[in-house]
Design an enzyme around this catalytic site. Structure first.
Site, short mmCIF file in Angstrom:
data_model
loop_
_atom_site.label_atom_id
_atom_site.label_comp_id
_atom_site.label_asym_id
_atom_site.label_seq_id
_atom_site.Cartn_x
_atom_site.Cartn_y
_atom_site.Cartn_z
N GLU A 314 2.63 2.76 4.38
CA GLU A 314 2.83 3.19 3.00
C GLU A 314 3.35 2.07 2.11
O GLU A 314 2.92 1.91 0.98
CB GLU A 314 3.79 4.38 2.95
N GLU A 429 2.60 10.76 -5.46
CA GLU A 429 2.15 10.68 -4.07
C GLU A 429 0.63 10.64 -4.13
O GLU A 429 -0.03 11.67 -4.25
CB GLU A 429 2.64 11.88 -3.27
#
Length: 465
Positions: A314, A429
């Site tokens: 990530e 997100e």
């Protein structure tokens, strides 16, 4: 209850089992204080001279949700995508969906999970002090002034960390964005700037300053840390270190490709060096009516964030998106862009908020990617305060067009960086790194560019630019 950053606790829990401990646990009679308030239920034990504390008591006092699954023998700290799952007597933990190997499993005594005290230290977000006379352990959350009021004994028991007591400011963030260096410290410091030649460079000397836990914390005196500058037209790199000749001074060096004029300025506890351009010299952040946008690439350095089954991290996707968004935004002369991080460094959540507050940002956008079951998918945007919902809504609208992923909607989220900032703030997100199909797209340059362009369109619409 005391509040603290969940990311810091994730880092604590990833490391807290690295010290071996065996043998029988025995009650030590030691008391534990959090910000000078005694933790009545904190039964401290010692195992082979290692001090162990109950993670539930400390976590809940700091504001974290802790759940116990008796059947699975698992402790879960946090909720949603931000969770750590510890299984008793197993040498692995699940951190935000990623499996982390542990050299020592969790320890259970009287239905309580215990962890070594030595990792709950200033480097993990808490100061730990040992009162030898009172046989007490004092824990202090970051920024708590009481931490300097308790003396540390010359020697502490195994398993404790004695934090040095001094009045030095700490470097909390260093980044280079839009031809401008930003150095953020824990409090205001005196800064001396110099121009050096052979080779060309600009030197900043921050007096009465040291490194914090997140920036330079692993550097010894004379050792050098660097910040990569991929978009620096006339800058090759940024270096930072504590020289042997001045142990209470942090020096930051801008290595130039050729001579360059600049302007030194400050906002709050942030110092800026704006390199002059030939046609349009930079001025202070937000000058001439410019809107200030702070872009926050989540996680970084030792904190990878979520890690997908194919190895997509990530932190890498977040930074790639942030740098591409920065490049687009700074083409607009009506906005000023500040990055919380511009390379693979780590800032605590509190430090990210401080950057935004220092520059009096008009908007704050934190870029993340999600993790969950392999089937989980989609794009979602979070807000925490009412004045942030319209920002989240417009960002989600453009993100959905760019990603083509499932619409997980605009949602309320009680995340630190969008709760503690005072300007409109949103946390995006983009997709799920735990979803193989989405992860394959997230790591591509073309997809990241498309998402960055979508975020820019949303920001420009929101700001009326």
């Amino acid at each position: 209850m005391k509040k603290h950053v969940l990311t810091t606790m994730m880092a604590v829990l990833m490391l807290l089992f690295l010290l071996p401990h065996t043998g029988q646990a025995a009650s030590s009679g030691t008391k534990v204080y959090l910000d000078n308030q005694v933790l009545e239920k904190a039964d401290v034990v010692t195992v082979n001279q290692t001090t162990m504390v109950p993670i539930r008591v400390v976590s809940e006092e700091m504001g974290f949700k802790v759940a116990w699954n008796r059947a699975a023998q698992q402790v879960t700290v946090g909720s949603g995508a931000d969770t750590v799952v510890l299984t008793i007597n197993q040498r692995a933990a699940a951190v935000n969906g990623a499996i982390v190997s542990l050299t020592q499993p969790a320890m259970m005594k009287n239905n309580t999970t215990y962890v070594p005290l030595r990792f709950i230290s200033s480097q993990m977000g808490l100061q730990v002090k040992w009162d030898n006379a009172g046989k007490s352990v004092y824990l202090f959350t970051a920024g708590n002034p009481a931490g300097s009021q308790v003396g540390a004994a010359p020697s502490a028991p195994s398993g404790s960390t004695t934090a040095p007591v001094n009045n030095l400011a700490e470097v909390q963030a260093i980044s280079f964005s839009d031809n401008r260096l930003m150095v953020t410290t824990s409090k205001k410091v005196a800064v001396k700037d110099s121009v050096l030649t052979g080779p060309n460079r600009i030197l900043l000397e921050l007096s009465n300053t040291g490194f914090g836990a997140t920036i330079g914390g692993n550097l010894g005196v004379g050792q050098v840390g660097t910040v990569a500058v991929p978009n620096g037209a006339n800058v090759s790199q940024i270096r930072y270190f504590i020289p042997k000749t001045a142990p209470n001074t942090v020096q930051v060096v801008i290595d130039l490709k050729s001579a360059n004029t600049y302007k030194l300025s400050s906002e709050g506890t942030s110092v800026f060096v704006s390199l002059d351009k030939v046609t349009a010299p930079n001025t202070n952040v937000g000058s001439n009516g410019k809107k200030v946008i702070v872009i926050d690439a989540g996680h970084g350095q030792h904190d990878p964030g979520a890690v997908g089954p194919t190895g997509v991290r990530e932190k890498d996707v977040n930074l790639g998106l942030a740098l591409k968004l920065e490049a687009i935004l700074k083409k607009n002369s009506k906005v000023d862009v500040v990055m919380t991080r511009s390379d693979d460094t780590f800032l605590s959540l509190k430090e990210r908020v401080k950057v935004a507050e220092n520059v009096k940002a008009d908007v704050f956008v934190s870029i993340h990617n999600n993790s969950g079951p392999a089937s989980a998918s989609g794009t979602e945007t979070f807000y925490q305060r009412a004045n942030s919902k319209s920002l989240a809504t417009v960002l989600q609208k453009y993100l959905l067009t760019a990603t083509g992923f499932k619409d997980r909607k605009v949602q309320y989220g009680n995340f630190h960086v969008i709760r503690e900032t005072t300007m409109p703030a949103a946390l995006v997100e983009v997709g799920f790194v735990s979803n193989a199909a989405e992860a394959a797209q997230l790591k591509t340059e073309a997809f990241q560019q498309r998402v960055a362009e979508a975020l820019a369109k949303g920001l420009f619409e929101y700001l009326g630019q």
